[in-house]
Design a protein around this motif. Structure first.
Motif, mmCIF file in Angstrom:
data_model
loop_
_atom_site.group_PDB
_atom_site.id
_atom_site.type_symbol
_atom_site.label_atom_id
_atom_site.label_comp_id
_atom_site.label_asym_id
_atom_site.label_seq_id
_atom_site.Cartn_x
_atom_site.Cartn_y
_atom_site.Cartn_z
ATOM 1 N N MET A 108 0.727 -1.303 -0.119
ATOM 2 C CA MET A 108 -0.081 -0.043 0.116
ATOM 3 C C MET A 108 0.682 1.110 -0.020
ATOM 4 N N ASN A 109 1.996 1.109 0.593
ATOM 5 C CA ASN A 109 2.781 2.456 0.673
ATOM 6 C C ASN A 109 3.619 2.421 -0.758
ATOM 7 N N ASN A 110 3.700 1.532 -1.666
ATOM 8 C CA ASN A 110 4.676 1.654 -2.883
ATOM 9 C C ASN A 110 3.428 2.799 -3.981
ATOM 10 N N GLY A 111 4.029 3.037 -4.836
ATOM 11 C CA GLY A 111 3.445 3.707 -5.945
ATOM 12 C C GLY A 111 3.114 5.184 -5.465
ATOM 13 N N GLN A 112 4.169 5.808 -4.923
ATOM 14 C CA GLN A 112 3.976 6.967 -4.378
ATOM 15 C C GLN A 112 3.679 8.260 -5.588
ATOM 16 N N ASP A 113 4.112 7.796 -6.679
ATOM 17 C CA ASP A 113 3.953 8.805 -7.890
ATOM 18 C C ASP A 113 2.472 8.834 -8.099
ATOM 19 N N HIS A 114 1.622 7.748 -8.274
ATOM 20 C CA HIS A 114 0.428 8.051 -8.624
ATOM 21 C C HIS A 114 -0.324 8.591 -7.432
ATOM 22 N N LYS A 115 0.056 8.523 -6.236
ATOM 23 C CA LYS A 115 -0.578 9.054 -5.093
ATOM 24 C C LYS A 115 -0.363 10.521 -5.200
ATOM 25 N N LYS A 116 0.706 11.027 -5.756
ATOM 26 C CA LYS A 116 0.826 12.351 -5.684
ATOM 27 C C LYS A 116 -0.027 13.062 -6.620
ATOM 28 N N VAL A 117 -0.219 12.404 -7.816
ATOM 29 C CA VAL A 117 -1.262 12.727 -8.855
ATOM 30 C C VAL A 117 -2.604 13.040 -8.101
ATOM 31 N N ILE A 118 -3.159 11.840 -7.452
ATOM 32 C CA ILE A 118 -4.222 12.102 -6.761
ATOM 33 C C ILE A 118 -4.272 13.383 -5.661
ATOM 34 N N SER A 119 -3.125 13.567 -5.014
ATOM 35 C CA SER A 119 -3.133 14.772 -4.298
ATOM 36 C C SER A 119 -3.442 16.124 -5.115
ATOM 37 N N ASP A 120 -2.985 16.190 -6.163
ATOM 38 C CA ASP A 120 -3.241 17.277 -6.795
ATOM 39 C C ASP A 120 -4.695 17.621 -7.322
ATOM 40 N N PHE A 121 -5.381 16.660 -7.042
ATOM 41 C CA PHE A 121 -6.951 16.798 -7.603
ATOM 42 C C PHE A 121 -7.607 16.904 -6.286
ATOM 43 N N ALA A 122 -7.110 16.899 -5.008
ATOM 44 C CA ALA A 122 -7.741 16.943 -3.612
ATOM 45 C C ALA A 122 -8.183 18.403 -3.433
ATOM 46 N N VAL A 123 -9.165 18.640 -2.796
ATOM 47 C CA VAL A 123 -9.693 19.998 -2.452
ATOM 48 C C VAL A 123 -10.376 20.251 -1.040
ATOM 49 N N GLY A 124 -10.170 21.480 -0.375
ATOM 50 C CA GLY A 124 -11.084 21.668 0.710
ATOM 51 C C GLY A 124 -10.223 21.388 1.843
ATOM 52 N N GLY A 147 -0.194 4.426 5.087
ATOM 53 C CA GLY A 147 -0.444 5.638 5.376
ATOM 54 C C GLY A 147 0.399 6.740 4.387
ATOM 55 N N VAL A 148 0.605 6.299 3.382
ATOM 56 C CA VAL A 148 1.613 6.872 2.312
ATOM 57 C C VAL A 148 0.803 8.169 1.753
ATOM 58 N N MET A 149 -0.587 7.759 1.533
ATOM 59 C CA MET A 149 -1.442 8.621 0.916
ATOM 60 C C MET A 149 -1.974 9.792 1.983
ATOM 61 N N LEU A 150 -1.786 9.279 3.295
ATOM 62 C CA LEU A 150 -2.081 10.399 4.298
ATOM 63 C C LEU A 150 -0.951 11.409 4.491
ATOM 64 N N ASP A 151 0.383 10.821 4.264
ATOM 65 C CA ASP A 151 1.298 11.606 4.326
ATOM 66 C C ASP A 151 1.351 12.759 3.190
ATOM 67 N N ILE A 152 1.157 12.175 1.943
ATOM 68 C CA ILE A 152 0.852 13.127 0.696
ATOM 69 C C ILE A 152 0.026 14.271 0.753
ATOM 70 N N LEU A 153 -1.196 13.796 1.191
ATOM 71 C CA LEU A 153 -2.230 14.819 1.397
ATOM 72 C C LEU A 153 -1.818 15.763 2.431
ATOM 73 N N SER A 154 -1.453 15.254 3.587
ATOM 74 C CA SER A 154 -0.829 16.259 4.813
ATOM 75 C C SER A 154 0.141 17.297 4.270
ATOM 76 N N GLU A 155 1.240 16.693 3.350
ATOM 77 C CA GLU A 155 2.246 17.655 3.046
ATOM 78 C C GLU A 155 1.783 18.551 1.949
ATOM 79 N N ASN A 156 0.840 18.201 0.987
ATOM 80 C CA ASN A 156 0.545 19.016 -0.101
ATOM 81 C C ASN A 156 -0.697 19.899 0.384
ATOM 82 N N HIS A 157 -1.342 19.621 1.473
ATOM 83 C CA HIS A 157 -2.636 20.381 2.115
ATOM 84 C C HIS A 157 -2.355 20.494 3.420
ATOM 85 N N PRO A 158 -1.556 21.385 4.023
ATOM 86 C CA PRO A 158 -1.236 21.350 5.308
ATOM 87 C C PRO A 158 -2.331 21.895 5.963
#
Length: 717
Positions: A443-459, A470-481
């Motif tokens: 679940m922690n692999n494939g961080q590149d596609h998870k970063k693409v997901i984060s680009d579409f996150a809003v709110g 928890g990698v998706m959680l890390d990326i969302l938190s870092e990109n949307h503090p």
């Protein structure tokens, strides 16, 4: 002479170099080398090696062991040999070296001996369960066989006391024993001020041998603390007991390193003063052995419950020692060549402990479970030492063994469901047991596609469904503090591990156990801005028996509806998952380069749970099959044998792009606007597969692999 010595398996170049540059060798090391080349006459003349060499049992702390299968035939003798090599390297006066050598060769003898000899020792009242005490008693007993005129009683007493207390500095630092264990040694030092040797140097060198023989890293980690304890002993300090909280903190050191919020939990549980009194009484009276090795994987609440269960079965006023050696041995086993916690037994114990509260135990309620019970067994004639372990019913034990045998086969998932049902697991059906660590890693692999997901996150409020590692959680938190990021998982094991990681790494995100099919039970309508499904919908589709059956498309539809209900206006659902290709009536030819590939395919056809795989075998290594059946097989073929038992339980593709689009519009209505629908071949498939297979159309023309993955973004207008 030293060139004829046979090196043991654990020898490093350090020891080889030692032999090349030094002629001196301890007599005890010579004895061991003689035995190893087959000269068993040595056993007649040296009782210590007789006891260590002739043994059928393995009394060894498993904490530093990486593989049970790879343990040397006699791990205790191997350990003693390591301690002696370390001593052999030290630059010490001969009389001090001789004392330490005697201590080392006798310190582990109570872990050896054949059954008849151990029975003889037990009849004499020797406390074999506590090997410091037992070994000291055996040493003293053997000295009685020597002529009195040849004995140096002062030296003999010192060796006895050093055997009795060897390694206890480390056990005290870990919180397992009381400082009072050192009092006999402290008294002896006070009474023997004018010695011809340096007792401080002896103590330090002895402890270095004992601890560094376990591992160099361990000695590097604790030598400063060991120095402090030895300073107290030499100074004659007698009152250095640890307060309860500090002792428990040390006993939970491994758990704290894994992310346990010890201070908050301790304060929470010990608001109950009755609990604090009971635990304080227990810990103030009793020394404990192998405790951290046995219980470090259990939560603090479970840890406390186990002690309350023990408390109900023993009197802490009469018991002096509690050994968790049997518990430790039972809770570990080898999985894929590595020593791991036996999660079958751990889950069973957790479930048993969850059947009652701490308050129940404080009120004297003793739980009854026909399939699992805690056992307390006396280990000495006086009843001052007890051993602790959990026992299972005969049927339960057989079922545990069955699950272990099924680990590498497709029946594994069904085997553990039997285990769930039999023991009434409190854990959920998504508990992957021994596959949990690999699952979280994947679940922690494939961080590149998870970063693409984060680009579409809003709110301001974002949910990651199936948070995994928890990698998706890390990326969302870092990109949307500025956002509140929450991981949702139905598996309590995943939630527990994420909470430990959150505390350990000081993460800003949160985690919650919740059912993604009923998010309205946890969140108000319009309260969430982004909901992410990253490689989780196909697992829900494969594993959730929705409306009575698995592999039900309605489960995906319900997950989308559940999310849309709590989504705010302008909020988004982001899906990254498997896709089926179009048109679905295409056929492909699959030719294997490796003959074993066809065997793998035939096994897959039989074992795959998602649907019936249609195919026609044209030649020995050539088959014809629908394009989506081809891709579904290739997913599993890519992962290989390691993941096979789990991959055949999952179907990665369940909708085509047009089917996905229709499902979204029909199930979510006009408010749902698809702002992104992209499908593609996941990176790595072609590179891995093309050397192994040929993919052709019906004209036998090489064709590219179809798309495997989709990225869909739905906005609530």
């Amino acid at each position: 002479m030293h060139k004829d010595i046979i090196l043991t398996e654990w020898f490093s170049p350090h020891y080889s170099a030692l032999l090349e540059r030094r002629i001196y060798l301890l007599n005890s090391l010579k004895c061991i080398q003689e035995v190893k080349i087959g000269n068993t006459k040595v056993l007649r003349n040296h009782k210590w090696i007789h006891f260590l060499y002739l043994t059928k049992e393995q009394h060894v702390n498993l904490e530093q062991v990486e593989s049970l299968e790879k343990l040397p035939p006699n791990p205790v003798l191997s350990y003693v040999e390591r301690t002696l090599w370390l001593l052999n390297e030290m630059n010490l006066p001969i009389n001090e070296r001789s004392i330490i050598e005697d201590v080392l060769i006798w310190s582990e003898v109570s872990k050896g001996g054949l059954k008849h000899k151990r029975r003889e020792w037990e009849k004499k009242g020797f406390q074999l369960a506590i090997h410091n005490i037992g070994s000291a008693q055996i040493y003293a007993d053997e000295q009685m066989n020597l002529p009195l005129h040849s004995r140096n009683l002062d030296r003999e007493e010192l060796v006895y006391l050093l055997i009795l207390t060897h390694g206890l500095a480390g056990q005290f630092i870990r919180g397992e024993i009381h400082y009072s264990q050192f009092r006999p040694l402290i008294y002896w030092i006070e009474e023997h001020k004018n010695l011809e040797y340096n007792i401080e140097r002896i103590l330090y060198s002895l402890n270095q041998c004992v601890i560094q023989a376990v591992s160099d890293q361990l000695w590097n980690n604790v030598h400063k603390e060991v120095e402090e304890v030895l300073f107290w002993i030499n100074k004659g300090e007698q009152a250095k007991e640890l307060p309860l909280k500090e002792r428990m903190r040390r006993l939970r050191r491994s758990s704290i390193q894994r992310g346990e919020n010890f201070d908050d939990l301790y304060n929470q549980y010990f608001e109950n003063k009755q609990l604090e009194r009971y635990i304080e009484l227990f810990f103030s009276k009793i020394d404990m052995w192998y405790l951290e090795s046995a219980l470090k994987e259990f939560s603090l609440e479970e840890f406390l419950k186990i002690f309350l269960l023990i408390f109900q079965k023993i009197n802490p006023l009469t018991i002096q020692q509690v050994s968790f050696e049997s518990f430790m041995k039972d809770i570990y086993y080898d999985y894929k060549g590595q020593k791991v916690i036996n999660l079958y037994k751990k889950r069973i114990i957790e479930t048993f402990l969850n059947e009652f509260t701490i308050d129940d135990l404080l009120k004297g309620k003793m739980p009854v479970n026909e399939h699992v019970q805690i056992q307390i067994e006396p280990s000495d004639l006086l009843g001052q030492i007890v051993g602790v372990y959990f026992s299972y019913s005969s049927a339960g034990q057989k079922l545990i063994e069955f699950c272990q045998e099924a680990e590498k086969s497709p029946i594994y998932e069904r085997a553990i469901i039997l285990l769930y049902d039999f023991f009434g697991f409190r854990k959920d059906a998504f508990d992957r047991l021994q596959n949990e660590e690999n699952y979280l890693t994947d679940m922690n692999n494939g961080q590149d596609h998870k970063k693409v997901i984060s680009d579409f996150a809003v709110g301001k409020v974002m949910l990651d469904i199936g948070a995994g590692g928890g990698v998706m959680l890390d990326i969302l938190s870092e990109n949307h503090p500025e956002a509140t990021v929450i991981g949702i998982d139905i598996s309590i094991n995943v939630v527990e591990e994420l909470n430990r990681r959150k505390f350990r790494e000081n993460k800003s995100w949160h985690v919650k156990q919740a059912n993604a099919l009923e998010l309205k039970d946890y969140y108000e309508p319009g309260s969430v801005d982004t909901i992410v499904f990253s490689s989780i919908l196909h697992e829900m589709y494969s594993y959730i028996p929705y409306k009575g059956r698995k592999f039900n498309r309605d489960v995906v539809i319900q997950a989308l509806k559940s999310s849309f209900e709590v989504l705010n206006k302008g909020g988004r659902i982001i899906i990254r998952d498997g896709i089926m290709t179009e048109p679905i009536d295409q056929w492909r030819l699959l030719e294997f380069e490796d003959p074993k590939g066809m065997d793998f395919f035939m096994r897959y056809v039989h074992d795959f749970r998602g649907r019936t795989i249609n195919y026609e075998r044209l030649e020995s290594l050539l088959i014809k099959l629908p394009v989506n059946d081809l891709m579904e097989f290739l997913y599993t073929y890519t992962w290989g044998e390691e993941a096979y038992p789990h991959e055949v339980q999952e179907q990665f593709g369940y909708f085509t792009p047009s089917e996905y689009e229709e499902v979204i519009h029909v199930s979510l209505g006009q408010e749902a606007k698809i702002i992104k629908l992209h499908h593609y071949l996941q990176n790595g498939y072609e590179e891995f597969l093309l050397p192994k297979v040929k993919i052709m159309n019906e004209k036998k023309e090489i064709v590219p692999l179809p798309d495997s993955t989709c990225l869909i973004v739905i906005e609530k207008t």
